[in-house]
Design a protein around this motif. Sequence first.
Motif: not given
Length: 494
Positions: A102-111
């Motif tokens: 909720h408090d992040w501006k961007e998504y974090k991505v991992l596989s």
Amino acid sequence: MSQNDFEVIVIGSGPGGCATASLLQKRGVKTLLIEKNGQLGGKMFSVDKGGYAYDLFPHGQVPIHGNAFETIFHELGVYDEYKPALAAEDPREVITLAYRRHDWKEYKVLSQRQAMDNPEPFFRLWEASPEDQAASMVILGEMIAMDEPTRLSLSKVTMHDWLIERGQTLTSPLYSYLAFHANASLAEPIDLVSTSEQILIMKQMMLQGGGGQYKGGFGHLSTVMGREFEKHGGVLMTATKVEKILVENGAVTGVVTDKGTFRAPVVVSSAGLQPTILKMVGEEQFDKSYVNYVKGLIPGWAFTSIRYFLNKPVMKTGMYVMYSDDSWLNTERYRAIKNGKMPEEVILFMCNHSFYDENAAPPGKQVLVSGTVCTADPNGEEIEHLYKVMDAQIEKYFPEIWEAIERKECNGPKEISNLTRESVIPGHGGECVGLAQIVGQCGPEKPKSETPIRGLYIAGADAGAEGMGTHQSALSGIAVTKMVQEYLLKRRRV
């Protein structure tokens, strides 16, 4: 017995209908299978054209091992054609996760490897504190260790309430994941979904594998069951619409179709409980209390789907999952959409068919089937907006996919309703599974496959089983097969 007389008539070739028809015929019961479309499968429908093979919307078999289709293919003697495309121990990175707190501006991505095989990647994705990690491990451990009586006792408890009792909040990483999971795997809001149903699916994912696919898509399963049905003497009628289920003296006697009338002492419908009772049979054949009960059952949500056809192989994993603390839907957020407040972001559940099947796309190309939850109303007003949001998220967060798109196809609840169950109650019809897996409709409260009409049974996700999607539907078909055989045996003895 004339050519229009059968022991059993099965309406609809979804996983429940195909399972029932193929097993009954294998066991020597003269069966007629009627499908309104030109192709078998119902919602388990795969398209094979132009060098591409793909499903209409993203599926993910749960469980991978020990599911209903293994049982069915074993009995039909075609286990060598049961071709899961993913093993639970697959060493590859299988799933790409995108998450925004909720408090992040961007998504974090991992596989990572198989989903839920190891929670550590989730903890890294969530940037979970040591306290959150410890609390999550306790709750996941409780799910895995839960015995069946305890699980079933939770059918009237919402997953929201169960998690709140364990100290979780709406912004806790595990709560947010399970809220997404309620949407993506059960097509329900977490504050209505039955704890018994969601824990069952979570246990199966963790212990038996989740996110499974099949060579040739899910439609391969329908094709094999249909072929074996005919091989053992079953009569298949496609492109045939059932107009009426005939009832005399409280018992079924057959069906009227647009191609003639067919007789049987047993009719099994996998066309949906509500369309069967309210339209094909008719309210006048039932007690008013049963009719009111059927009308009051709540449908699950639908999936709005986009198929992206790519001109180069840019996707590296089999599934792409995208959600945030703000994008999963509970009852309040869903009502806001229905009241005209359109979401700026949505959950995405996406399947890269080329990862599982080298023949899913022409050489050098890929096909991605994406979906997000929406109303089951075939006339839902938010559908066009959801298409735009889905496109926008793909373009922003997966630009390599967006840049490779050469064309796309869309479908939503209207197309699913036309393909499968008719909309006989306003707002119903486009469900991606069937009736909702929510408190009051699960466990002991689950609609029964037997109906008040003698010889009339319901197969599929609406009645008689539990679990996820296609697996639940096929389980229902297995159970109905046994019920029908017992009923026919009793009739012969009388």
